[in-house]
Design a protein around this motif. Structure first.
Motif, PDB file in Angstrom:
ATOM      1  N   GLN A 134      -6.517  -7.067  -0.937  1.00  0.00           N
ATOM      2  CA  GLN A 134      -7.870  -6.562  -1.204  1.00  0.00           C
ATOM      3  C   GLN A 134      -7.818  -5.464  -2.257  1.00  0.00           C
ATOM      4  O   GLN A 134      -8.643  -5.408  -3.155  1.00  0.00           O
ATOM      5  CB  GLN A 134      -8.499  -6.005   0.080  1.00  0.00           C
ATOM      6  N   SER A 135      -6.806  -4.596  -2.160  1.00  0.00           N
ATOM      7  CA  SER A 135      -6.795  -3.474  -3.098  1.00  0.00           C
ATOM      8  C   SER A 135      -6.443  -3.921  -4.517  1.00  0.00           C
ATOM      9  O   SER A 135      -6.725  -3.208  -5.465  1.00  0.00           O
ATOM     10  CB  SER A 135      -5.923  -2.322  -2.605  1.00  0.00           C
ATOM     11  N   TYR A 136      -5.868  -5.129  -4.661  1.00  0.00           N
ATOM     12  CA  TYR A 136      -5.663  -5.675  -6.012  1.00  0.00           C
ATOM     13  C   TYR A 136      -6.816  -6.612  -6.413  1.00  0.00           C
ATOM     14  O   TYR A 136      -6.706  -7.351  -7.388  1.00  0.00           O
ATOM     15  CB  TYR A 136      -4.334  -6.437  -6.081  1.00  0.00           C
ATOM     16  N   GLU A 184      -9.334   5.911   4.721  1.00  0.00           N
ATOM     17  CA  GLU A 184      -9.278   4.753   3.826  1.00  0.00           C
ATOM     18  C   GLU A 184      -8.279   3.715   4.355  1.00  0.00           C
ATOM     19  O   GLU A 184      -7.138   4.053   4.662  1.00  0.00           O
ATOM     20  CB  GLU A 184      -8.828   5.296   2.448  1.00  0.00           C
ATOM     21  N   GLY A 185      -8.729   2.489   4.479  1.00  0.00           N
ATOM     22  CA  GLY A 185      -7.819   1.420   4.930  1.00  0.00           C
ATOM     23  C   GLY A 185      -7.612   1.392   6.437  1.00  0.00           C
ATOM     24  O   GLY A 185      -6.754   0.640   6.925  1.00  0.00           O
ATOM     25  N   ALA A 228      -4.435  -0.960   6.563  1.00  0.00           N
ATOM     26  CA  ALA A 228      -3.332  -0.413   5.765  1.00  0.00           C
ATOM     27  C   ALA A 228      -2.230   0.152   6.660  1.00  0.00           C
ATOM     28  O   ALA A 228      -2.474   0.483   7.824  1.00  0.00           O
ATOM     29  CB  ALA A 228      -3.873   0.700   4.866  1.00  0.00           C
ATOM     30  N   TYR A 261      -4.690  -5.981   3.275  1.00  0.00           N
ATOM     31  CA  TYR A 261      -5.176  -4.765   2.626  1.00  0.00           C
ATOM     32  C   TYR A 261      -4.654  -4.656   1.185  1.00  0.00           C
ATOM     33  O   TYR A 261      -5.390  -4.323   0.261  1.00  0.00           O
ATOM     34  CB  TYR A 261      -4.741  -3.542   3.449  1.00  0.00           C
TER      35      TYR A 261
END
Ligand code: NAD
Ligand code: UGA
Length: 461
Positions: free
Chosen positions: A291-293, A101-102, A106, A288
């Motif tokens: 994007q994750s928020y 993931e990421g 990330a 990243y």
């Protein structure tokens, strides 16, 4: 047990480009503290204990020698050092994640988490743990949980104290920082811990330059500082492409806009691209996080900074190809410089890596010269070892070459005897100045065809 000869026992885990210089300066400025730097890499620790330091950084050996053996110690005995320390800086690497993931964006926090878990396992007393590595915003929350989930009743207070030094100027950046940032939880325990760290820096940094903030602002400020710096380079590099189409000169544009005090004149030098271990990694990490928020517009905005940098590196080689009659196959090209900037031997994410690889794809014969970075260059390009020559002397490197491409702004390159170099090169002879550091007029008069970045070219045909 603490070493009671000293008023504080400070430890840094991670003896790299940040841990080594940062702790050497703290130890040199504060003889009353014991400063220990540990690493899992025994060869690195051996080098820190020698006069052949593991990193090239002007002035660093003098600082190390001032304190080493007095109150500065480099060791591989991580567990003993953890037990002894009241304050632990963690400065291990936080590269871009390459798996799961990421992946590709990330931050890979495995080294940080392993370190935190080891601290919990070994510690026998309360400690302040400081995030010196660059980390995603909110990491301190996870770290606090891992550290404080112990059954020994030991309390850990996590602070953020990001490092803003730049390589090549690390010693002066540390001795005279623009600012030191210390983020903490705003609880009584957080503020007490923060004040202890403020006390360390106050030994040599003026009070008004020591900023305190909430811990999340501190974590985020580090990523944002790097993103803004890199954004300026991508901005001016985008303009360099337009200058080449319009006969404007990017250096003149930089000067003109930089004199506006609202814009400021730093970080406006157009280049073949920014490199270094952090700009790309930290921006991708910011992307990243956005994007994750669910902030896709914000993520896309910052990602353009990295994409523009990729474009600039590609554009540089495409331009070489076009100018050299659409082929470099079989032609010898000397890369002057391989470090990602001058005054360092570090080649991490150096634009020269991409340029060398693209030239090899075009079947050019690549020769690399650099005053400090040849060892790292050999490692970076190990897969192509049989296709590249590494030559320390720039005069030798340029012998028989069709072109020189300046990759790093080493001041040595300005002082070379280009008449002598020209006499040993193939004709027509080209210079592609990826840093705009050479005297283009003079080179043209010697006989070179000169292609600067974002400036009118000087050619004989
Ligand atoms: P580096 O790779 O040079 O050094 C990190 C060191 O940590 C290595 O020597 C590694 O062996 C060691 N390490 C890893 N795991 C360990 C463990 N479990 N126990 C002990 N040692 C361990 O990295 P760096 O350039 O010093 O960067 C460190 C951090 O500082 C990164 O987060 C980076 O983003 C940040 N930073 C770097 C710079 C810079 O100029 N290089 C500037 C500011 C911030
Ligand atoms: C950068 C930041 O400047 C530091 O504040 C930060 O602490 C560090 O990253 C980090 O977090 O690692 P560094 O990468 O060592 O420091 O060096 P810079 O001087 O910022 O240069 C980065 C890259 O940008 C180099 O390739 C340099 O040649 C390039 N650059 C810089 C330009 O192309 N043009 C400029 O005008 C300035």
């Amino acid at each position: 047990m603490s070493d009671t000869r000293f008023s504080k026992n400070i430890l840094c885990i991670g003896a790299g480009y940040v841990g080594g210089p940062t702790m050497a300066v703290i130890a040199a400025k504060c003889p009353q503290y014991k400063v220990t730097v540990v690493d899992i890499n025994a060869a690195r620790i051996d080098a820190w204990n020698s006069d052949n330091l593991p990193i090239y950084e002007p002035g660093l050996l003098d600082v190390v020698k001032q304190a080493r053996g007095r109150n500065l110690f480099f060791s591989t005995d991580i567990d003993a050092a953890i037990r002894e320390a009241q304050i632990i800086f963690v400065s291990v690497n936080t590269p871009t994640k390459t798996f799961g993931e990421g992946a590709g964006k990330a931050a890979d926090l495995q080294y940080w988490e392993l370190t935190a878990r080891n601290i919990v396992k070994v510690a026998t007393s309360d400690k302040i743990i400081i995030e010196k590595s660059t980390l995603p915003v909110k990491t301190a929350e996870a770290m606090g949980r891992i550290l404080n989930a112990n059954e020994k009743g030991i309390k850990f207070e996590v602070l953020s104290n990001p490092e803003f030094l730049a390589e090549g100027t690390a010693v002066s950046d540390l001795e005279k920082p623009d600012r030191v940032l210390i983020g903490s939880q705003l609880t009584p325990e957080g503020i007490k811990a923060r004040d202890e760290v403020v006390e360390i820096y106050a030994n040599w940094v003026p009070d008004e330059k020591i900023l305190t903030s909430n811990i999340w602002s501190s974590e985020l400020s580090k990523l944002v500082a790097n993103a803004f710096l890199a954004q300026r380079i991508s901005s001016i590099n985008s303009i360099s492409a337009l200058c080449e189409k319009t006969d404007a000169n990017v250096s003149e544009v930089s000067r003109a806009i930089g004199m506006d005090t609202r814009i400021g004149n730093k970080f406006l030098s157009s280049s073949v691209g920014f490199g270094g271990s952090c700009f790309q990694k930290d921006i991708l990490n910011l992307v990243y996080i956005c994007q994750s928020y669910g902030l896709s517009e914000v993520a896309d905005y910052w990602e353009r900074v990295v994409l523009m940098n990729e474009y600039q590196k590609r554009r540089f080689v495409q331009n070489m190809l076009k100018v050299m009659f659409n082929t470099v196959a079989g032609k010898k090209i000397a890369l002057f410089g391989f470090a990602f900037k001058a005054d360092t031997g570090d080649t991490r994410e150096s634009p020269a890596i991409d340029v060398a690889k693209q030239l090899l794809e075009e079947h050019a014969k690549v020769v690399i010269t650099d005053p400090q970075a040849l060892n790292n260059a050999k490692i970076d390009l190990a897969a192509y070892a049989d296709k590249i020559e590494f030559i320390e002397d720039p005069y030798e490197a340029a012998k028989g070459a069709h072109a020189i491409a300046v990759m790093t702004e080493w001041k040595e390159y300005k002082a070379l005897d280009y008449k002598r170099i020209f006499s040993g090169m193939e004709r027509p002879s080209f210079v592609f100045d990826g840093r705009n550091i050479l005297n283009h007029e003079e080179l043209f008069n010697i006989g070179f065809n000169v292609f600067p970045l974002g400036q009118p070219n000087h050619k004989h045909f």
